[in-house]
Design an enzyme around this catalytic site. Structure first.
Site, PDB file in Angstrom:
ATOM      1  N   SER A 418      -3.670   5.619   0.320  1.00 56.75           N
ATOM      2  CA  SER A 418      -4.739   6.492   0.778  1.00 56.75           C
ATOM      3  C   SER A 418      -4.328   7.148   2.115  1.00 56.75           C
ATOM      4  O   SER A 418      -5.116   7.746   2.855  1.00 56.75           O
ATOM      5  CB  SER A 418      -5.814   5.383   0.977  1.00 56.75           C
ATOM      6  OG  SER A 418      -5.746   4.224   1.638  1.00 56.75           O
ATOM      7  N   HIS A 439      -5.619   9.289  -6.011  1.00 59.31           N
ATOM      8  CA  HIS A 439      -6.168   8.284  -4.979  1.00 59.31           C
ATOM      9  C   HIS A 439      -7.834   8.006  -5.559  1.00 59.31           C
ATOM     10  O   HIS A 439      -8.488   8.927  -5.808  1.00 59.31           O
ATOM     11  CB  HIS A 439      -6.464   9.143  -3.737  1.00 59.31           C
ATOM     12  CG  HIS A 439      -6.869   8.350  -2.864  1.00 59.31           C
ATOM     13  ND1 HIS A 439      -8.140   8.673  -2.201  1.00 59.31           N
ATOM     14  CD2 HIS A 439      -6.906   7.087  -2.188  1.00 59.31           C
ATOM     15  CE1 HIS A 439      -8.171   7.814  -0.949  1.00 59.31           C
ATOM     16  NE2 HIS A 439      -7.530   6.928  -1.296  1.00 59.31           N
TER      17      HIS A 439
HETATM   18  P1  NAI Z   1      -4.410  -5.426  -1.994  1.00 57.86           P
HETATM   19  O1  NAI Z   1      -3.692  -6.033  -0.938  1.00 57.86           O
HETATM   20  O2  NAI Z   1      -5.729  -5.794  -2.367  1.00 57.86           O
HETATM   21  O3  NAI Z   1      -3.261  -5.382  -3.214  1.00 57.86           O
HETATM   22  C1  NAI Z   1      -1.856  -5.032  -3.144  1.00 57.86           C
HETATM   23  C2  NAI Z   1      -1.274  -5.832  -4.189  1.00 57.86           C
HETATM   24  O4  NAI Z   1      -0.212  -5.544  -4.556  1.00 57.86           O
HETATM   25  C3  NAI Z   1      -1.410  -7.610  -4.050  1.00 57.86           C
HETATM   26  O5  NAI Z   1      -1.923  -8.255  -5.151  1.00 57.86           O
HETATM   27  C4  NAI Z   1       0.195  -7.680  -3.878  1.00 57.86           C
HETATM   28  O6  NAI Z   1       0.597  -9.244  -4.512  1.00 57.86           O
HETATM   29  C5  NAI Z   1       0.678  -6.559  -4.817  1.00 57.86           C
HETATM   30  N1  NAI Z   1       1.957  -6.258  -4.358  1.00 57.86           N
HETATM   31  C6  NAI Z   1       2.618  -5.990  -3.205  1.00 57.86           C
HETATM   32  N2  NAI Z   1       3.846  -5.657  -3.300  1.00 57.86           N
HETATM   33  C7  NAI Z   1       4.288  -5.564  -4.616  1.00 57.86           C
HETATM   34  C8  NAI Z   1       5.463  -5.205  -5.304  1.00 57.86           C
HETATM   35  N3  NAI Z   1       6.540  -5.092  -4.835  1.00 57.86           N
HETATM   36  N4  NAI Z   1       5.262  -5.510  -6.727  1.00 57.86           N
HETATM   37  C9  NAI Z   1       4.204  -5.936  -7.375  1.00 57.86           C
HETATM   38  N5  NAI Z   1       3.034  -6.212  -6.649  1.00 57.86           N
HETATM   39  C10 NAI Z   1       3.253  -6.126  -5.533  1.00 57.86           C
HETATM   40  O7  NAI Z   1      -4.383  -3.736  -1.721  1.00 57.86           O
HETATM   41  P2  NAI Z   1      -5.499  -2.656  -1.997  1.00 57.86           P
HETATM   42  O8  NAI Z   1      -6.648  -2.532  -1.171  1.00 57.86           O
HETATM   43  O9  NAI Z   1      -5.740  -2.899  -3.730  1.00 57.86           O
HETATM   44  O10 NAI Z   1      -4.575  -1.509  -1.813  1.00 57.86           O
HETATM   45  C11 NAI Z   1      -3.503  -1.115  -2.662  1.00 57.86           C
HETATM   46  C12 NAI Z   1      -3.213   0.345  -2.480  1.00 57.86           C
HETATM   47  O11 NAI Z   1      -4.186   1.195  -2.531  1.00 57.86           O
HETATM   48  C13 NAI Z   1      -2.669   0.926  -1.151  1.00 57.86           C
HETATM   49  O12 NAI Z   1      -2.004   1.627  -1.189  1.00 57.86           O
HETATM   50  C14 NAI Z   1      -4.093   1.345  -0.384  1.00 57.86           C
HETATM   51  O13 NAI Z   1      -4.050   2.205   0.501  1.00 57.86           O
HETATM   52  C15 NAI Z   1      -4.719   1.962  -1.541  1.00 57.86           C
HETATM   53  N6  NAI Z   1      -6.046   2.125  -1.465  1.00 57.86           N
HETATM   54  C16 NAI Z   1      -7.250   1.342  -1.292  1.00 57.86           C
HETATM   55  C17 NAI Z   1      -8.444   1.420  -1.296  1.00 57.86           C
HETATM   56  C18 NAI Z   1      -9.440   0.188  -0.964  1.00 57.86           C
HETATM   57  O14 NAI Z   1     -10.596   0.683  -0.626  1.00 57.86           O
HETATM   58  N7  NAI Z   1      -8.945  -0.995  -0.863  1.00 57.86           N
HETATM   59  C19 NAI Z   1      -9.074   2.550  -1.657  1.00 57.86           C
HETATM   60  C20 NAI Z   1      -7.988   3.709  -2.153  1.00 57.86           C
HETATM   61  C21 NAI Z   1      -6.736   3.325  -2.017  1.00 57.86           C
END
Ligand code: NAI
Length: 676
Positions: A418, A439
Site C-alpha cells: 500500500s 492494491h
Molecule cells: P499481515 O502481517 O497480516 O500478513 C503478512 C503475512 O505474510 C503474515 O502471515 C506472514 O507470516 C507472511 N509472510 C511474511 N513474509 C513472508 C514470506 N517471505 N513468505 C511467506 N509468507 C510471508 O499483513 P497484511 O495487513 O495482510 O498486509 C500485507 C500487505 O498488504 C502489505 O504489503 C500491506 O501494506 C498491504 N495492505 C494491507 C492492507 C490492510 O488493511 N492491512 C490494505 C491494503 C494493502
C-alpha cells in the site's frame, strides 16, 4: 410462421396458435428496454390484438438472461420532467396493452430479470423462472435513486402482497427463482429445458391466478396503510436519509396514498418517477452507475484468462485475497511461513463460503480450490502471483528475487503493497515489466475496488492483464500511478487526520462522525479509523507524511504505543462492545462549530485535486469513480469532482481560503484548482 421483421424482436406463430415473442436486442450482449425495443413491442402487441392468438409467450434469445432493465444510458439524456413523463408514459401504455390482451400471457425467465424486465414479466399473466442459481429477479431501481416506473409498484404489490413487494422495492435486492416462487412472484421455478412445455401447459390449461393469504388484505387496508407506511419509513430512515435518498420514501407514499385505486396509482407512479429521475440524487446515482460501467470496461476479460493464482502471505490481506479468488472459481495456492496462519485462513474461508454459497457441494468445491502451500509448490504453475507479505521493501525484494527464476515466462507478479513505490521493488527482477500493483482494500470481500498500480517499468500489457484479472474476480479495476498512497489512501488520510485534529480540539467524537454521515459518508471517520486499525492508519500516515504535507497527530502515536488499536483490540477512540463502538453522547449544552463538515470533506477534496494534478489517475471521472468505490464517498453526490461542480469551484476555493486563514496551511488550496 414468422412475420414482419423487427430489429430487436422475432415473432413466431406456431401451429397451436401460440405467439412466441423472442427478444434479442441487436448489437448488445444483454437485453435492455431501450426506446426502440419498447416501440417494436408496442407494434407487436398492436398486431396481436388483430390476430387473436391462443396465448403469448415472451422469452429471450440471449444467454445472459431475460431483460436486465431499462436502458440506463437513455436516462442520462433526459433533460426535463416533460421528457421523462413522455418516456415513462410510453412504457406504461405498452405494458398496459400487454396486460389487457385477452389470452394467457407467459414470461419465460432465465438469467437476469431486473427492473423494467421484471415489470414486463409482471404485466404477463404467468411467469416461469429457471431454477438455476444464475437466475435473478428484482426491482433494483432504488439503487439508481428512482423506483419502478412501468407499473411495477402497483403490479408487484398486487401480486406478492405489501410486505414482500415493498421489501423487494425498498431494498432493491435480487431474488432467486425459488425465493420468487415462494412469495408467488413466479408460477413455476423449473430448469430451463422445461420452459417451453411449461409455457404451453399454462396456455392450454390456465390455472387460477395466485391467491394471497387473507391477512394481506388487512395490511393493504386504507386505515392500516398509513401506520405500516410510517413504520417502514422509520426503518428506511435508519439506512438512508429522506433528504439524500427520496426514492424509497416515494414508494411507500405511493402505496399509502393510492393503493385503493390501481388506475390512479399507475398515474401517480408516472408523476413520481418523472420528478425523481430529473432530481439531483437520481442523476448522480445514474452517473455512479455509468462510472461503474466505465471501470468494468477497463478490464476486458478477453485480454487474459489465467487459471491458477498463487498468493504469498496469508495474513489479513493475502488470506482474504486467496479466499476471494477461490470463491470466484480460481485454483489458488496460498503460501505463508506459518502453518497456523494457513489453517486460520481455511477457517475464515469456510465461514465466508457458508454465507455466500449456502449449498454444501458448492462450499466443498470452493474449499477444494483453496490449497494451503507452505513450501510454495504452486509457484511454477501459477499464471499470476500475488504478494501480500510484510510491508518491508527489503523483505519483498528478497522474495521476488527468489521466485522469479521459478516462474513461467508470462506469469505476472502483483504486489499488494500500500505504500512502497514499485520502482523500489522491481530492481531485483530480470523482467521488471512483469511487476504490477494490485492494491486491494480491507475487507476484501466487501470492497469492490482494486487499484491497478503501474510504474514506469510496468508494461502496458501486464497492466491490462492485471485489470482483466480484476474483472475476472468480480472487482473494479482503477489504473493509478505508483505514487505514495496511490489514489484512495492519499485522499482518505487528510480526512482521517482532520478528524483526529478535531478530537484534539475536544470536539465530541460522536459529533464528528455525525457530521460525516450527514454529508452522506457510509461511516464516520473516527469509527472508520478504529475499524481499519489505528496502527495501520498511523503507518500509512507516517509514510504519506514523508511525501505530503500531513502532520501525524501526536494523539494517534500515543494511542498505538498504548496498544489502543481500535476495533481489533477492543479500544481505540471508542470502546467496542460486541464489535460495535460505544459512542459517548454529545453533551446537551455543547455548541458545535459550524465548519466541522467542511473541514473534513474539503481536505479530502483538496487532495483529490492534487491527485489529478499529479496524474495519479487519467481524468476527474476516474478519480470520482475510485473515490466513491474505494472510500464509499457519498454516492448520491456523484463523487468529489462532481460535488465541486455542483457547489461551484470558486465557492469551494473561497471556503478553503477561509479555513486556511483559521487553521493554517494544511487547508491551502492545491495548485491544481487553477487547471480545473
Ligand atoms: P499481515 O502481517 O497480516 O500478513 C503478512 C503475512 O505474510 C503474515 O502471515 C506472514 O507470516 C507472511 N509472510 C511474511 N513474509 C513472508 C514470506 N517471505 N513468505 C511467506 N509468507 C510471508 O499483513 P497484511 O495487513 O495482510 O498486509 C500485507 C500487505 O498488504 C502489505 O504489503 C500491506 O501494506 C498491504 N495492505 C494491507 C492492507 C490492510 O488493511 N492491512 C490494505 C491494503 C494493502
Amino acid at each position: 410462421m414468422t412475420n414482419k421483421n423487427y430489429k430487436h424482436w422475432r415473432v413466431e406463430h406456431d401451429n397451436e396458435g401460440i405467439a412466441w415473442l423472442h427478444i434479442d436486442k441487436a448489437d448488445a450482449g444483454t437485453n435492455v428496454l431501450s426506446r426502440e425495443v419498447l416501440e417494436e413491442l408496442e407494434d407487436i402487441i398492436g398486431g396481436l390484438t388483430q390476430t387473436s392468438p391462443k396465448g403469448v409467450v415472451i422469452l429471450s434469445d440471449k444467454d445472459s438472461g431475460f431483460i436486465a432493465g431499462a436502458d440506463v444510458k437513455e436516462f442520462t439524456k433526459i433533460e426535463s420532467e416533460d421528457q421523462a413523463l413522455q418516456a415513462v408514459r410510453r412504457g406504461h401504455s405498452v405494458f398496459n396493452a400487454l396486460e389487457a390482451l385477452p389470452c394467457p400471457t407467459v414470461a419465460l425467465i432465465h438469467g437476469f430479470c431486473l427492473g423494467g424486465g421484471l415489470e414486463l414479466a409482471l404485466a404477463c399473466r404467468y411467469r416461469v423462472a429457471d431454477d438455476d442459481p444464475g437466475c435473478k429477479l428484482g426491482l433494483p431501481e432504488v439503487k439508481l435513486g428512482i423506483h419502478p416506473g412501468f407499473g411495477g409498484t402497483v403490479r408487484m404489490i398486487k401480486l406478492v402482497g405489501p410486505l414482500n413487494g415493498l421489501d423487494a422495492m425498498l431494498t432493491g435486492r435480487n431474488l432467486s427463482a425459488r425465493a420468487a416462487k415462494k412469495i408467488g412472484l413466479v408460477n413455476y421455478a423449473v430448469p430451463k429445458r422445461h420452459h417451453l412445455s411449461a409455457a404451453r401447459s399454462l396456455i392450454k390449461e390456465p390455472p387460477k391466478p395466485h391467491k394471497l393469504p387473507w391477512w394481506t388484505a388487512i395490511l393493504n387496508h386504507r386505515q392500516v396503510r398509513p401506520l405500516l407506511g410510517k413504520y417502514m419509513a422509520k426503518q428506511v430512515a435508519k439506512k438512508a436519509a429522506r433528504s439524500h435518498y427520496p426514492a424509497p420514501y416515494a414508494i411507500i407514499d405511493l402505496w399509502v396514498r393510492c393503493f385503493d385505486d390501481p388506475g390512479y396509482m399507475l398515474n401517480e407512479e408516472i408523476n413520481s418517477i418523472a420528478e425523481l429521475i430529473v432530481g439531483k440524487t437520481a442523476q448522480n446515482l445514474i452517473r455512479v452507475f455509468m462510472l461503474n460501467e466505465r471501470l468494468k470496461s477497463l478490464g476486458r476479460s478477453e485480454d487474459y484468462d489465467p487459471k491458477h493464482v498463487h498468493v504469498i502471505g496469508g495474513g489479513v490481506m493475502g488470506g482474504d485475497i486467496a479466499i476471494w479468488c477461490a470463491l470466484q472459481g480460481f485454483k489458488v495456492t496460498l503460501q505463508d511461513q506459518k502453518m497456523e496462519t494457513l489453517a486460520k485462513v481455511v477457517q475464515r474461508a469456510f465461514k465466508l463460503y457458508q454465507k455466500k454459497l449456502k449449498d454444501r457441494r458448492a462450499i466443498r468445491a470452493a474449499l477444494d480450490r483453496l490449497v494451503p502451500d507452505i513450501k510454495g509448490d504452486g509457484i511454477p504453475w501459477a499464471d499470476i502471483v500475488i504478494e501480500a507479505i510484510f510491508e518491508d521493501a527489503e523483505v519483498k525484494r528478497n522474495l521476488f528475487a527468489g521466485i522469479e527464476p521459478k516462474l513461467k515466462k508470462d506469469t505476472i507478479i502483483a504486489t499488494n503493497t500500500s505504500s512502497i513505490p514499485l520502482d523500489e521493488l522491481n530492481t531485483v527482477l530480470k523482467k521488471p515489466e512483469r511487476l504490477v500493483g494490485l492494491h486491494f482494500f480491507n475487507p476484501v470481500a466487501m470492497m469492490p475496488l482494486v487499484e491497478i498500480v503501474h510504474s514506469e517499468k510496468t508494461s502496458d500489457k501486464v497492466s491490462q492483464m492485471a485489470a482483466a484479472f480484476t474483472r475476472r474476480i468480480n472487482k473494479l479495476p482503477l489504473p493509478v500511478t505508483s505514487t505514495p498512497g496511490f489514489l484512495v489512501n492519499r485522499v482518505l488520510m487528510p480526512y482521517l487526520m482532520e478528524a483526529v485534529n478535531l478530537v484534539e480540539e475536544n470536539v465530541p467524537m460522536a459529533l464528528i462522525d455525525k457530521e460525516a454521515l450527514a454529508y452522506g459518508m457510509p461511516m464516520g471517520p473516527i469509527e472508520l479509523a478504529d475499524t481499519v486499525g489505528l496502527d495501520i492508519c498511523l503507518k500509512v500516515a507516517e509514510i504519506l507524511s514523508e511525501h505530503m504535507d500531513i502532520a501525524v497527530p501526536e494523539r494517534l502515536k500515543k494511542m498505538v504505543e498504548k496498544g489502543q488499536l481500535g476495533k481489533k483490540s477492543g479500544k481505540g477512540f471508542y470502546v467496542f462492545k460486541n464489535g460495535k463502538p460505544v459512542k459517548p453522547p454529545i453533551p446537551k449544552n455543547y455548541t458545535a462549530p459550524t465548519d466541522v463538515q467542511d473541514r473534513l470533506i474539503l481536505r479530502m477534496i483538496n487532495e483529490a485535486v492534487a491527485c489529478l494534478r499529479d496524474g495519479v489517475v487519467d481524468d476527474a471521472e476516474l478519480a470520482d469513480a475510485g473515490i466513491i468505490f474505494g472510500t464509499g464517498f457519498a454516492p448520491f453526490r456523484g463523487g468529489p469532482f462532481h460535488y465541486i461542480e455542483s457547489r461551484g469551484k470558486d465557492q469551494v476555493v473561497k471556503l478553503l481560503e477561509q479555513l486556511e486563514h483559521r487553521y493554517g496551511p494544511r487547508f491551502a488550496a492545491d495548485k491544481g484548482w487553477k487547471d480545473l
